[in-house]
Design a protein around this motif. Structure first.
Motif, short mmCIF file in Angstrom:
data_model
loop_
_atom_site.label_atom_id
_atom_site.label_comp_id
_atom_site.label_asym_id
_atom_site.label_seq_id
_atom_site.Cartn_x
_atom_site.Cartn_y
_atom_site.Cartn_z
N VAL A 2 -3.99 2.67 1.04
CA VAL A 2 -4.02 2.44 2.43
C VAL A 2 -5.23 2.14 2.94
O VAL A 2 -6.08 2.56 2.75
CB VAL A 2 -3.28 3.65 3.33
CG1 VAL A 2 -3.54 3.48 4.70
CG2 VAL A 2 -2.15 4.29 2.90
N GLY A 3 -5.06 0.89 3.61
CA GLY A 3 -6.48 0.19 4.13
C GLY A 3 -6.92 -0.96 3.25
O GLY A 3 -7.65 -1.62 3.46
N ASP B 49 1.02 -1.31 0.06
CA ASP B 49 0.09 -0.11 -0.07
C ASP B 49 0.72 1.25 -0.14
O ASP B 49 2.23 1.10 0.04
CB ASP B 49 -1.09 0.00 1.15
CG ASP B 49 -0.29 0.20 2.66
OD1 ASP B 49 0.95 0.56 2.54
OD2 ASP B 49 -0.91 -0.14 3.53
N ASP C 127 -5.64 -5.98 4.41
CA ASP C 127 -6.00 -6.46 5.85
C ASP C 127 -5.11 -6.38 6.80
O ASP C 127 -3.98 -6.87 6.51
CB ASP C 127 -6.67 -8.04 5.50
CG ASP C 127 -7.41 -8.30 7.05
OD1 ASP C 127 -6.87 -8.07 8.25
OD2 ASP C 127 -8.62 -8.75 7.12
#
Length: 232
Positions: A196-197, A161, A200
């Motif tokens: 980002v996010g 990410d 998991d």
């Protein structure tokens, strides 16, 4: 902080210099940062100490840097099928610090964890222990090994990410995480960059705190095809 760079050359700009120690992830030809190795070759940096399980094969992976004589010393556990590696070593043109494979992994892990040295039974009574401190614990002898810290780490991951959290794919999760942690500056080559996010937290193999620069490998399938043709 923007960690994403447009290409491998830009990702290495300003951080690679003559005489540095460079740690490179991968195992043989598996999970190696091909684009970053090529960019390191093209940088022209010389007098390098390379930390890697091995040096690829002739003309591929770190074998490219052996052919251009940019590496003065290898810290590795395996010479393997790289004829130029063996030739340079036997001719006294290349320094080699042979390290048992598990010890090499632990030296990198310890370096990334801020541990300066550790004791292991591996190598006691062999040339691996020559010149090193030997200490007895519970009636057994152990050799002290210094940890490894690199000026720059070059790493291959599958996905990142934008904060640098990494996911490795299958066997590429070999030396890459330890190499990443052991570098003062870590540059990672990935096949996919997500927001980002999107990963998991339980799926993150290496947190972004270790990663400083990210470059997208634009066409890994093409490089795999070229590698296969060369190997044949």
């Amino acid at each position: 902080m923007n960690k994403i760079y447009p290409d491998a050359k830009a990702a290495l700009a300003g951080i690679v210099a003559d005489g540095q120690t460079i740690a490179v992830g991968g195992f043989g030809l598996c999970g190696i940062p091909e684009a970053l190795i090529a960019a390191l070759r093209d940088s022209g940096a010389t007098g390098l100490t390379a930390i890697s399980n091995n040096a690829g094969v002739d003309g591929f992976g770190l074998g490219q840097l052996l052919e251009t004589r940019q590496i003065k010393k290898m810290i590795s556990s395996y010479v393997g099928e790289n004829k130029e590696f063996a030739r340079q070593f036997l001719a006294g043109e290349l320094e080699l610090e042979f390290t048992p494979q598990g010890t090499l992994a632990e030296k990198l892990r310890a370096g990334g964890a801020g541990i300066p040295a550790f004791f292991t039974k591996t190598g006691v009574g062999t040339i691996v222990a020559d010149g090193k401190e030997i200490r007895e614990f519970d009636g057994e002898q152990y050799v002290m090994e210094r940890s490894l810290v690199a000026d720059v780490s070059l790493v291959k991951a599958w996905k990142a990410d934008k904060s640098g959290n990494l996911v490795f794919r299958k066997t590429s999760r070999n030396f890459n995480p330890n190499v990443a942690a052991a570098g003062k500056v870590c540059v990672v080559e990935v096949e996919e960059i997500v927001e980002v996010g999107a990963i998991d937290p339980d799926a993150v193999h290496l947190p972004g705190i270790y990663v400083h620069r990210i470059v997208l490998n634009a066409n890994p399938e093409k490089r795999i095809e070229q590698r296969t043709v060369r190997a044949n």
